[in-house]
Design a protein around this motif. Structure first.
Motif, PDB file in Angstrom:
ATOM      1  N   LYS A   4       2.613 -85.605 -25.091  1.00 38.76           N
ATOM      2  CA  LYS A   4       1.185 -84.930 -26.239  1.00 38.76           C
ATOM      3  C   LYS A   4       1.740 -84.164 -27.351  1.00 38.76           C
ATOM      4  N   ILE A   5       1.272 -83.884 -28.045  1.00 38.55           N
ATOM      5  CA  ILE A   5       1.564 -83.310 -29.418  1.00 38.55           C
ATOM      6  C   ILE A   5       1.530 -81.813 -28.739  1.00 38.55           C
ATOM      7  N   SER A   6       3.216 -81.223 -29.216  1.00 42.85           N
ATOM      8  CA  SER A   6       4.079 -80.412 -28.454  1.00 42.85           C
ATOM      9  C   SER A   6       4.343 -78.884 -29.641  1.00 42.85           C
ATOM     10  N   SER A   8       0.796 -77.464 -32.281  1.00 42.19           N
ATOM     11  CA  SER A   8      -0.696 -76.929 -31.894  1.00 42.19           C
ATOM     12  C   SER A   8      -0.793 -76.927 -33.243  1.00 42.19           C
ATOM     13  N   PRO A   9      -1.902 -77.728 -33.708  1.00 38.33           N
ATOM     14  CA  PRO A   9      -2.568 -77.968 -34.659  1.00 38.33           C
ATOM     15  C   PRO A   9      -2.993 -76.430 -35.355  1.00 38.33           C
ATOM     16  N   LEU A  12      -8.009 -77.718 -38.058  1.00 36.71           N
ATOM     17  CA  LEU A  12      -8.617 -79.635 -37.712  1.00 36.71           C
ATOM     18  C   LEU A  12      -9.224 -79.620 -38.857  1.00 36.71           C
ATOM     19  N   ILE A  16      -9.918 -86.304 -39.062  1.00 35.92           N
ATOM     20  CA  ILE A  16     -11.020 -87.308 -37.756  1.00 35.92           C
ATOM     21  C   ILE A  16     -10.925 -86.510 -36.287  1.00 35.92           C
ATOM     22  N   ASP A  21     -11.318 -82.143 -28.221  1.00 36.51           N
ATOM     23  CA  ASP A  21     -10.917 -81.663 -28.670  1.00 36.51           C
ATOM     24  C   ASP A  21     -11.353 -80.397 -29.117  1.00 36.51           C
ATOM     25  N   VAL A  22     -11.069 -79.629 -29.062  1.00 36.21           N
ATOM     26  CA  VAL A  22     -10.865 -78.118 -29.256  1.00 36.21           C
ATOM     27  C   VAL A  22     -10.881 -77.788 -30.901  1.00 36.21           C
ATOM     28  N   VAL A  23     -11.676 -77.377 -31.469  1.00 37.50           N
ATOM     29  CA  VAL A  23     -12.127 -77.515 -33.176  1.00 37.50           C
ATOM     30  C   VAL A  23     -11.615 -75.553 -33.228  1.00 37.50           C
ATOM     31  N   LEU A  24     -12.515 -74.853 -32.818  1.00 41.29           N
ATOM     32  CA  LEU A  24     -12.117 -73.450 -32.899  1.00 41.29           C
ATOM     33  C   LEU A  24     -11.554 -72.957 -31.542  1.00 41.29           C
ATOM     34  N   ASP A  25     -10.723 -71.977 -32.278  1.00 38.27           N
ATOM     35  CA  ASP A  25     -10.567 -70.879 -31.067  1.00 38.27           C
ATOM     36  C   ASP A  25     -11.232 -69.812 -31.338  1.00 38.27           C
TER      37      ASP A  25
ATOM     38  N   LEU B 176      -6.548 -83.011 -28.752  1.00 39.62           N
ATOM     39  CA  LEU B 176      -5.893 -81.806 -29.960  1.00 39.62           C
ATOM     40  C   LEU B 176      -6.606 -80.551 -29.828  1.00 39.62           C
ATOM     41  N   SER B 177      -5.925 -79.739 -29.370  1.00 41.28           N
ATOM     42  CA  SER B 177      -6.616 -78.591 -29.812  1.00 41.28           C
ATOM     43  C   SER B 177      -5.793 -77.298 -30.466  1.00 41.28           C
ATOM     44  N   VAL B 178      -6.532 -76.343 -31.729  1.00 40.37           N
ATOM     45  CA  VAL B 178      -6.013 -75.402 -31.615  1.00 40.37           C
ATOM     46  C   VAL B 178      -5.440 -74.390 -30.952  1.00 40.37           C
TER      47      VAL B 178
END
Lengths: 241, 242
Positions: A4-6, A8-9, A12, A16, A21-25, B176-178
């Motif tokens: 898993k990506i350690s 968080s970006p 996004l 792509i 994928d969760v794009v906004l918090d 992927l998650s923000v």
């Protein structure tokens, strides 16, 4: 063992994403109004993607997933090309390549009254505007713009209609003018109507111009700007020999 | 314990994966997925207006047709269709397009073990290609139990025949998650630890089953990243004019 990506970006946007994928918090953005375009859905405080594509952000506050498909999801104020499949007492049933058949009221024309209802045969191609799309209801169309004028809506006669993907129609409608249309317009004169639902109609004086324009557009989907210009030049050079 | 597999793979190693999307002209979404020699073609049509009889018109309906490589359609195919239909119903958002039907057609091109997971992966890729709204992707894997008690992933047909039991497992993909890590939890467990479908065949003990589930879940990370990379590659290749 999870790869898993350690970290968080942070954002996004313009990346792509795939469904899930969760794009906004939303908990980080309080006191802001955001508009969600196509392909996004809200799950309490998280906005997640339901389609695969590129996350795009347009000012001031609209997020959407850009992707190209063969089917069309109707949105209000889109201009599309529809084909009449049936006419009923108070609407025409028009197919716009969406999940539901769309309805075009008999009176949705400039100066439309009960006395001058147009007669469209089954199979007529129409350039229309999407007025309303509500979940579970058939989308509604209109042949007038928001102020009630005809503004080029209505039946398209003669010419040739072909189907493309929604991504290609968006590219043809982008401003500044798409390179393939610019290059064709320098040498040929033709009329073109593009629907956001992936249908394009071309008309010209000579049938061969229609065929050249249609083939050039269909070939230009995966080419960049310069490649499109080169392709059009080669095509026109072959024809004028 | 060194385990010898005929093709030299380690127990947790998958066969080479290949996926291509938008390969068929007429369907609205299509994909081909191959794991080693097993290859499946999936096509998605829809959403089209109208639901079938006995289906809830408030939700989107899915219809699956399974076409074997040869022979008549029998009970095995009907069972696969039902499993696929239930799996697709759990990954897709059913409330977005009520009263519509989406058809998914699966054509088996070659069967060399682990057929149903390959078909589920292909169907998921075809639905993504068609733009059907989904909550997340499904990644499917076959785990089998040898008589000595060790777990082997992604068997080919010969290995499948020698095993005492096998399980087809379908998990949600890694996303992927923000959000800060750990906040997308459902009842104290991260969402990725859920399981969508499990089909078992043969006799295995409860502990062995959980061991299969753990090994399978660990492999979903590589399947998810393969899917994501594959999708990103195809987007880069079809770059639009700037």
């Amino acid at each position: 063992m999870d790869a898993k990506i350690s970290v968080s970006p942070t954002s996004l946007v313009d990346k792509i994403v795939v469904p899930g994928d969760v794009v906004l918090d939303l908990s980080n953005m309080s006191n802001q109004t955001i508009k969600l375009g196509g392909g996004l859905r809200q799950d309490n405080d998280a906005i997640s993607a339901t389609r695969a594509g590129k996350l795009s952000y347009s000012k001031p506050n609209k997020y959407s997933i850009e992707s190209s498909h063969k089917r069309y999801i109707p949105r209000p104020d889109d201009h599309v090309l529809g084909i009449v499949v049936d006419s009923r007492s108070d609407n025409f049933w028009v197919d716009i390549k969406g999940p539901q058949i769309a309805l075009l009221p008999n009176l949705a024309f400039e100066g439309g009254t009960r006395r001058n209802i147009p007669k469209f045969e089954v199979g007529t191609l129409l350039y229309v505007r999407v007025v309303k799309t509500n979940t579970g209801m058939n989308p509604e169309l209109s042949c007038t713009d928001a102020s009630g004028k005809a503004a080029a809506f209505g039946p398209l006669r003669d010419g040739f209609m072909f189907e493309t993907s929604t991504g290609l129609s968006r590219m043809l409608l982008s401003s500044p003018t798409c390179p393939v249309l610019e290059a064709l317009g320098k040498k040929l004169s033709f009329e073109i109507a593009t629907g956001l639902n992936g249908r394009v109609w071309v008309n010209a004086a000579a049938p061969r111009s229609v065929i050249i324009v249609a083939n050039a557009i269909m070939n230009s989907e995966s080419l960049s700007g310069t490649q499109q210009r080169i392709m059009v030049e080669k095509l026109l050079a072959k024809i004028s020999d | 314990m060194e385990i010898d597999r005929e093709d030299g793979r380690t127990p947790n190693q998958l066969r080479p994966l290949a996926c291509s999307r938008s390969i068929l002209h007429r369907p609205h979404g299509s994909a081909s997925w191959s794991q080693g020699d097993t290859k499946v073609l999936a096509a998605a049509y829809g959403p089209k207006a109208g639901t079938k009889k006995n289906e809830d018109p408030e939700k989107a309906c899915f219809e699956v047709i399974w076409k074997p490589k040869s022979g008549q359609i029998g009970k095995v195919e009907k069972e696969y269709e039902m499993i696929l239909k239930k799996t697709i119903q759990s990954i897709c958002v059913l409330t977005v397009n009520p009263n519509t039907t989406t058809s998914v057609i699966i054509q088996v091109v070659h069967d060399d073990g682990s057929l149903l997971p390959c078909a589920i992966n292909a169907a998921c890729a075809a639905l993504v290609d068609a733009g059907i709204p989904m909550k997340h992707l499904a990644v499917a894997i076959c785990c089998c139990l040898a008589d000595k008690g060790y777990v082997v992933l992604d068997p080919n047909k010969l290995e499948e025949k020698k095993m005492t039991a096998f399980a087809y497992l379908v998990f949600p993909n890694t996303t992927l998650s923000v959000l800060p890590k750990g906040s997308s939890v459902v009842e104290d467990e991260p969402v990725e630890h859920g399981i969508i479908t499990s089909v078992t065949n043969g006799v295995m003990s409860v502990d062995d089953y959980f061991l299969c589930v753990e090994n399978g879940r660990a492999a979903t990370a590589s399947l998810s990243s393969f899917f994501r990379k594959n999708f990103q590659q195809s987007q880069k290749n079809s770059s639009k004019a700037g």
